[in-house]
Design a protein around this motif. Structure first.
Motif, PDB file in Angstrom:
ATOM      1  N   MET A 204      -2.580   2.736  -0.220  1.00  0.00           N
ATOM      2  CA  MET A 204      -2.383   1.607   0.686  1.00  0.00           C
ATOM      3  C   MET A 204      -1.778   0.396  -0.036  1.00  0.00           C
ATOM      4  SD  MET A 204      -2.980   2.239   3.778  1.00  0.00           S
ATOM      5  CE  MET A 204      -3.231   0.793   4.735  1.00  0.00           C
ATOM      6  N   VAL A 205      -2.235   0.144  -1.253  1.00  0.00           N
ATOM      7  CA  VAL A 205      -1.760  -1.033  -1.981  1.00  0.00           C
ATOM      8  C   VAL A 205      -0.268  -0.902  -2.257  1.00  0.00           C
ATOM      9  CG1 VAL A 205      -2.031  -2.404  -4.082  1.00  0.00           C
ATOM     10  CG2 VAL A 205      -4.041  -1.417  -2.986  1.00  0.00           C
ATOM     11  N   GLU A 206       0.123   0.252  -2.759  1.00  0.00           N
ATOM     12  CA  GLU A 206       1.545   0.489  -3.049  1.00  0.00           C
ATOM     13  C   GLU A 206       2.371   0.385  -1.763  1.00  0.00           C
ATOM     14  OE1 GLU A 206       4.791   1.000  -5.367  1.00  0.00           O
ATOM     15  OE2 GLU A 206       2.780   1.143  -6.235  1.00  0.00           O
ATOM     16  N   LYS A 207       1.839   0.913  -0.681  1.00  0.00           N
ATOM     17  CA  LYS A 207       2.540   0.888   0.614  1.00  0.00           C
ATOM     18  C   LYS A 207       2.761  -0.566   1.073  1.00  0.00           C
ATOM     19  CE  LYS A 207       1.982   3.931   4.296  1.00  0.00           C
ATOM     20  NZ  LYS A 207       1.145   4.615   5.277  1.00  0.00           N
ATOM     21  N   THR A 208       1.753  -1.404   0.884  1.00  0.00           N
ATOM     22  CA  THR A 208       1.873  -2.817   1.259  1.00  0.00           C
ATOM     23  C   THR A 208       2.957  -3.501   0.440  1.00  0.00           C
ATOM     24  OG1 THR A 208      -0.427  -2.960   1.948  1.00  0.00           O
ATOM     25  CG2 THR A 208       0.649  -5.030   1.374  1.00  0.00           C
ATOM     26  N   MET A 209       2.943  -3.275  -0.870  1.00  0.00           N
ATOM     27  CA  MET A 209       3.956  -3.910  -1.723  1.00  0.00           C
ATOM     28  C   MET A 209       5.363  -3.420  -1.365  1.00  0.00           C
ATOM     29  SD  MET A 209       2.098  -4.227  -5.445  1.00  0.00           S
ATOM     30  CE  MET A 209       1.521  -2.540  -5.543  1.00  0.00           C
ATOM     31  N   LYS A 210       5.484  -2.123  -1.102  1.00  0.00           N
ATOM     32  CA  LYS A 210       6.787  -1.556  -0.746  1.00  0.00           C
ATOM     33  C   LYS A 210       7.286  -2.153   0.578  1.00  0.00           C
ATOM     34  CE  LYS A 210       9.209   2.794  -0.177  1.00  0.00           C
ATOM     35  NZ  LYS A 210       9.124   4.246  -0.193  1.00  0.00           N
ATOM     36  N   ARG A 211       6.385  -2.232   1.575  1.00  0.00           N
ATOM     37  CA  ARG A 211       6.739  -2.806   2.871  1.00  0.00           C
ATOM     38  C   ARG A 211       7.243  -4.237   2.728  1.00  0.00           C
ATOM     39  NH1 ARG A 211       3.651  -5.801   6.105  1.00  0.00           N
ATOM     40  NH2 ARG A 211       1.682  -5.142   5.170  1.00  0.00           N
ATOM     41  N   LEU A 212       6.716  -4.951   1.746  1.00  0.00           N
ATOM     42  CA  LEU A 212       7.102  -6.347   1.517  1.00  0.00           C
ATOM     43  C   LEU A 212       8.146  -6.474   0.406  1.00  0.00           C
ATOM     44  CD1 LEU A 212       3.516  -7.808   1.902  1.00  0.00           C
ATOM     45  CD2 LEU A 212       5.399  -7.993   3.540  1.00  0.00           C
ATOM     46  N   SER A 213       8.798  -5.348   0.090  1.00  0.00           N
ATOM     47  CA  SER A 213       9.910  -5.301  -0.880  1.00  0.00           C
ATOM     48  C   SER A 213       9.514  -5.766  -2.279  1.00  0.00           C
ATOM     49  CB  SER A 213      11.099  -6.128  -0.367  1.00  0.00           C
ATOM     50  OG  SER A 213      11.495  -5.683   0.896  1.00  0.00           O
ATOM     51  N   TYR A 214       8.259  -5.576  -2.647  1.00  0.00           N
ATOM     52  CA  TYR A 214       7.770  -5.953  -3.979  1.00  0.00           C
ATOM     53  C   TYR A 214       8.065  -7.412  -4.302  1.00  0.00           C
ATOM     54  CZ  TYR A 214       7.084  -0.964  -4.489  1.00  0.00           C
ATOM     55  OH  TYR A 214       6.677   0.323  -4.300  1.00  0.00           O
ATOM     56  N   ASP A 215       8.119  -8.225  -3.280  1.00  0.00           N
ATOM     57  CA  ASP A 215       8.391  -9.645  -3.458  1.00  0.00           C
ATOM     58  C   ASP A 215       7.157 -10.342  -4.011  1.00  0.00           C
ATOM     59  OD1 ASP A 215       8.563 -12.614  -2.282  1.00  0.00           O
ATOM     60  OD2 ASP A 215      10.594 -11.770  -2.373  1.00  0.00           O
ATOM     61  N   LYS A 216       7.375 -11.296  -4.884  1.00  0.00           N
ATOM     62  CA  LYS A 216       6.266 -12.045  -5.491  1.00  0.00           C
ATOM     63  C   LYS A 216       5.409 -12.748  -4.436  1.00  0.00           C
ATOM     64  CE  LYS A 216       8.732 -13.132  -9.821  1.00  0.00           C
ATOM     65  NZ  LYS A 216       9.140 -11.961 -10.279  1.00  0.00           N
ATOM     66  N   SER A 217       6.027 -13.105  -3.322  1.00  0.00           N
ATOM     67  CA  SER A 217       5.291 -13.786  -2.249  1.00  0.00           C
ATOM     68  C   SER A 217       4.321 -12.839  -1.535  1.00  0.00           C
ATOM     69  CB  SER A 217       6.260 -14.397  -1.238  1.00  0.00           C
ATOM     70  OG  SER A 217       6.973 -13.381  -0.562  1.00  0.00           O
ATOM     71  N   ALA A 218       4.356 -11.555  -1.881  1.00  0.00           N
ATOM     72  CA  ALA A 218       3.458 -10.568  -1.275  1.00  0.00           C
ATOM     73  C   ALA A 218       2.098 -10.529  -1.960  1.00  0.00           C
ATOM     74  CB  ALA A 218       4.105  -9.186  -1.329  1.00  0.00           C
ATOM     75  N   LEU A 219       1.884 -11.392  -2.920  1.00  0.00           N
ATOM     76  CA  LEU A 219       0.666 -11.325  -3.733  1.00  0.00           C
ATOM     77  C   LEU A 219      -0.615 -11.403  -2.908  1.00  0.00           C
ATOM     78  CD1 LEU A 219      -0.838 -11.154  -6.377  1.00  0.00           C
ATOM     79  CD2 LEU A 219      -0.450 -13.619  -6.690  1.00  0.00           C
ATOM     80  N   ILE A 220      -0.778 -12.403  -2.092  1.00  0.00           N
ATOM     81  CA  ILE A 220      -2.035 -12.568  -1.360  1.00  0.00           C
ATOM     82  C   ILE A 220      -2.265 -11.407  -0.401  1.00  0.00           C
ATOM     83  CG2 ILE A 220      -3.264 -13.987   0.345  1.00  0.00           C
ATOM     84  CD1 ILE A 220      -2.281 -16.447  -1.152  1.00  0.00           C
ATOM     85  N   GLU A 221      -1.247 -10.986   0.305  1.00  0.00           N
ATOM     86  CA  GLU A 221      -1.411  -9.853   1.216  1.00  0.00           C
ATOM     87  C   GLU A 221      -1.750  -8.571   0.444  1.00  0.00           C
ATOM     88  OE1 GLU A 221       0.743  -7.577   4.931  1.00  0.00           O
ATOM     89  OE2 GLU A 221       1.512  -9.518   4.272  1.00  0.00           O
ATOM     90  N   THR A 222      -1.147  -8.408  -0.721  1.00  0.00           N
ATOM     91  CA  THR A 222      -1.437  -7.238  -1.550  1.00  0.00           C
ATOM     92  C   THR A 222      -2.880  -7.290  -2.058  1.00  0.00           C
ATOM     93  OG1 THR A 222       0.883  -7.080  -2.225  1.00  0.00           O
ATOM     94  CG2 THR A 222      -0.731  -5.947  -3.599  1.00  0.00           C
ATOM     95  N   LEU A 223      -3.335  -8.450  -2.467  1.00  0.00           N
ATOM     96  CA  LEU A 223      -4.730  -8.590  -2.911  1.00  0.00           C
ATOM     97  C   LEU A 223      -5.691  -8.269  -1.766  1.00  0.00           C
ATOM     98  CD1 LEU A 223      -4.469 -11.814  -5.113  1.00  0.00           C
ATOM     99  CD2 LEU A 223      -4.864  -9.467  -5.921  1.00  0.00           C
ATOM    100  N   HIS A 224      -5.366  -8.730  -0.561  1.00  0.00           N
ATOM    101  CA  HIS A 224      -6.200  -8.417   0.614  1.00  0.00           C
ATOM    102  C   HIS A 224      -6.274  -6.910   0.831  1.00  0.00           C
ATOM    103  CE1 HIS A 224      -7.485 -12.096   2.596  1.00  0.00           C
ATOM    104  NE2 HIS A 224      -6.322 -12.638   2.332  1.00  0.00           N
ATOM    105  N   THR A 225      -5.125  -6.260   0.775  1.00  0.00           N
ATOM    106  CA  THR A 225      -5.090  -4.815   0.976  1.00  0.00           C
ATOM    107  C   THR A 225      -5.909  -4.094  -0.092  1.00  0.00           C
ATOM    108  OG1 THR A 225      -2.908  -4.951   2.002  1.00  0.00           O
ATOM    109  CG2 THR A 225      -3.567  -2.796   1.154  1.00  0.00           C
ATOM    110  N   ALA A 226      -5.771  -4.523  -1.336  1.00  0.00           N
ATOM    111  CA  ALA A 226      -6.520  -3.894  -2.429  1.00  0.00           C
ATOM    112  C   ALA A 226      -8.024  -4.065  -2.224  1.00  0.00           C
ATOM    113  CB  ALA A 226      -6.089  -4.490  -3.773  1.00  0.00           C
ATOM    114  N   GLN A 227      -8.430  -5.255  -1.831  1.00  0.00           N
ATOM    115  CA  GLN A 227      -9.866  -5.487  -1.615  1.00  0.00           C
ATOM    116  C   GLN A 227     -10.383  -4.680  -0.431  1.00  0.00           C
ATOM    117  OE1 GLN A 227     -11.944  -9.196  -2.592  1.00  0.00           O
ATOM    118  NE2 GLN A 227     -12.222  -9.421  -0.387  1.00  0.00           N
TER     119      GLN A 227
END
Length: 148
Positions: A1-24
């Motif tokens: 799921m975490v990788e999928k979230t980052m990929k969906r957001l194009s690995y953009d640095k601004s994806a940090l908070i959403e990626t942290l949410h997904t990881a948690q």
């Protein structure tokens, strides 16, 4: 799921908070190795990822207990002895705010404000808000959670 979230957001640095949410949401908390993985994949310094994870109170770096008590420390609650309530709970369960008991049953959290000033002092016991809380009552309510 975490990788999928980052990929969906194009690995953009601004994806940090959403990626942290997904990881948690995926793992229950943000383990150090997870933070390092996110830092590498988003090409961010680890210190930045760790800083964001520790700045926001809704991110956890340790597993959460089966039950949670959140004590409001906002001004209205503080002047009505919320600090004494928190201290009583810390002493009774031998943990500090932000920690979980060794048996994993209870996490104690202090919040800057829960937005219920008219009920000060207030604490939230497993999503049940209890206002006009007394010091001794605070421990009784926590004990009741543990007996369920």
């Amino acid at each position: 799921m975490v990788e999928k979230t980052m990929k969906r957001l194009s690995y953009d640095k601004s994806a940090l908070i959403e990626t942290l949410h997904t990881a948690q949401e995926t793992f229950g908390y943000l383990e150090n190795e997870t933070l390092k993985f996110i830092a590498r994949r988003l090409k961010l310094p680890y210190a930045k990822v760790y800083g964001v994870a520790t700045f926001y109170h809704f991110f956890r770096l340790k597993p959460k207990g089966k039950h949670t008590v959140v004590v409001c420390m906002g001004t209205a609650c503080y002047i009505k002895d919320a600090n004494k309530i928190l201290e009583k709970l810390e002493n009774r369960f031998n943990i500090k705010a932000g920690e979980t008991t060794k048996d994993g049953l209870l996490s104690l959290i202090s919040a800057r404000c829960v937005g219920s000033c008219s009920l000060a002092p207030i604490a939230i016991y497993d999503n049940k808000a209890i206002g006009h809380l007394g010091i001794e009552q605070s421990v009784d309510e926590a004990q009741e959670l543990l007996s369920c």
